[in-house]
Design a protein around this motif. Structure first.
Motif, PDB file in Angstrom:
ATOM      1  N   SER A  46       0.921  -1.175   0.086  1.00 26.20           N
ATOM      2  CA  SER A  46      -0.050   0.232  -0.011  1.00 26.20           C
ATOM      3  C   SER A  46       0.793   1.147   0.077  1.00 26.20           C
ATOM      4  O   SER A  46       0.557   2.211  -0.688  1.00 26.20           O
ATOM      5  CB  SER A  46      -0.963  -0.125   1.262  1.00 26.20           C
ATOM      6  OG  SER A  46      -1.717  -0.873   1.183  1.00 26.20           O
ATOM      7  N   GLN A  91      -8.353   0.488  -1.075  1.00 31.46           N
ATOM      8  CA  GLN A  91      -8.740  -0.662  -0.236  1.00 31.46           C
ATOM      9  C   GLN A  91     -10.003  -0.816   0.524  1.00 31.46           C
ATOM     10  O   GLN A  91     -10.702  -1.961   0.361  1.00 31.46           O
ATOM     11  CB  GLN A  91      -7.569  -1.119   0.651  1.00 31.46           C
ATOM     12  CG  GLN A  91      -7.207  -2.597   1.325  1.00 31.46           C
ATOM     13  CD  GLN A  91      -5.888  -2.815   1.870  1.00 31.46           C
ATOM     14  OE1 GLN A  91      -5.093  -1.985   2.135  1.00 31.46           O
ATOM     15  NE2 GLN A  91      -5.828  -4.162   2.097  1.00 31.46           N
ATOM     16  N   ASP A 167      -5.988  -1.065  -4.585  1.00 34.69           N
ATOM     17  CA  ASP A 167      -5.259  -2.005  -3.497  1.00 34.69           C
ATOM     18  C   ASP A 167      -6.475  -2.895  -3.194  1.00 34.69           C
ATOM     19  O   ASP A 167      -7.444  -2.592  -2.739  1.00 34.69           O
ATOM     20  CB  ASP A 167      -5.172  -0.919  -2.467  1.00 34.69           C
ATOM     21  CG  ASP A 167      -4.245  -1.455  -1.512  1.00 34.69           C
ATOM     22  OD1 ASP A 167      -3.875  -2.514  -1.530  1.00 34.69           O
ATOM     23  OD2 ASP A 167      -3.996  -0.576  -0.709  1.00 34.69           O
TER      24      ASP A 167
HETATM   25 MG   LIG Z   1      -2.009  -2.573   2.078  1.00 33.29          MG
END
Ligand SMILES: [Mg+2]
Ligand SMILES: Nc1ncnc2c1ncn2[C@@H]1O[C@H](COP(=O)(O)OP(=O)(O)OP(=O)(O)O)[C@@H](O)[C@H]1O
Length: 221
Positions: A46, A91, A167
């Motif tokens: 990330s 994410q 992500d």
């Molecule tokens: Mg991550």
């Protein structure tokens, strides 16, 4: 084209708890590539994606996108590059739950420097391209996980970026829905967009033409 040269990321660089999350990553990603970024939890995936997205800055090294040196740019200039060139799928989606799908997808158009007159139409086009046109007027809070993921992708592509970063876009989805989301990314890639996907899932990574592995803040070669 994306070029990273010896990129270092240090969190809290001036504090006693300074932590170097990336130790000097050098990487070149050509236009039109479809790449997976893999590695264990905490490896720095990330962190790397946030630097690529110009959401975060590095504490060393150079990042160049399409010939423009990003490192050292003012926050405003970096935001401008992000708006023009990059679509990011976070994410956790990072959608506004109370807004409709359409309103969420229109948001990046509100931020864009050149205000486009046909914002609603552009947002509808993006929603249609991910199969969400019929849900445009629904609040995001009423959508399923896979539908939210599609809205997040629509929002990432509405400004016509050349690079799409995602992500763990399939992390919370069942395998059937994950396959559909991968179809969306493949379609975007076949339109010439560079696609970079962080994933824990080898079966997702193997659908990409290139696998970039990170371990403890280093590239595994
Ligand atoms: Mg991550
Ligand atoms: N804001 C922050 N401040 C301090 N340390 C951080 C911060 N964000 C991440 N880190 C640390 O940097 C390292 C890399 O984190 P990162 O989130 O990039 O990992 P990741 O590979 O994406 O992991 P995951 O697969 O769990 O999402 C980890 O050790 C993490 O604890």
């Amino acid at each position: 084209m994306i070029i990273l040269n010896q990129i270092k990321k240090v969190y809290n660089p001036k504090g006693a708890n300074a932590f170097e999350a990336l130790h000097g990553i050098s990487l070149r990603i050509e236009d039109g590539e479809m790449a997976a970024v893999i590695g264990r939890s905490g490896a720095g995936k990330s962190t790397l994606l946030h630097i690529l997205a110009c959401i975060d800055t590095s504490e060393g090294g150079e990042y160049t996108i399409d010939g423009t040196a990003v490192s050292g740019l003012s926050e405003r200039k970096a935001a401008q590059i992000r708006n023009e060139k990059i679509g990011m799928v976070m994410q956790d989606f990072a959608l506004v739950e109370d807004f409709t799908a359409l309103e969420n997808v229109m948001l990046p158009l509100e931020f864009a420097k050149a205000k486009k007159p046909n914002r609603q139409q552009l947002a509808m086009n993006a929603l249609n391209s991910v199969g969400m046109g019929s849900n445009a007027k629904k609040p995001v809070s009423k959508l399923s996980g896979g539908q939210k993921q599609r809205v997040a992708i629509a929002r990432a592509i509405v400004n016509q970026p050349s690079v799409i970063l995602a992500d763990e876009p399939t992390g919370a989805l069942d395998s059937g829905t994950a396959a559909e989301i991968m179809d969306v990314f493949r379609e975007l890639n076949s339109q010439g967009k560079t696609v970079i996907i962080v994933t824990h899932d080898m079966s997702i990574a193997e659908q990409c033409s290139r696998i970039i592995e990170i371990a403890d803040g280093n590239l595994v070669t």
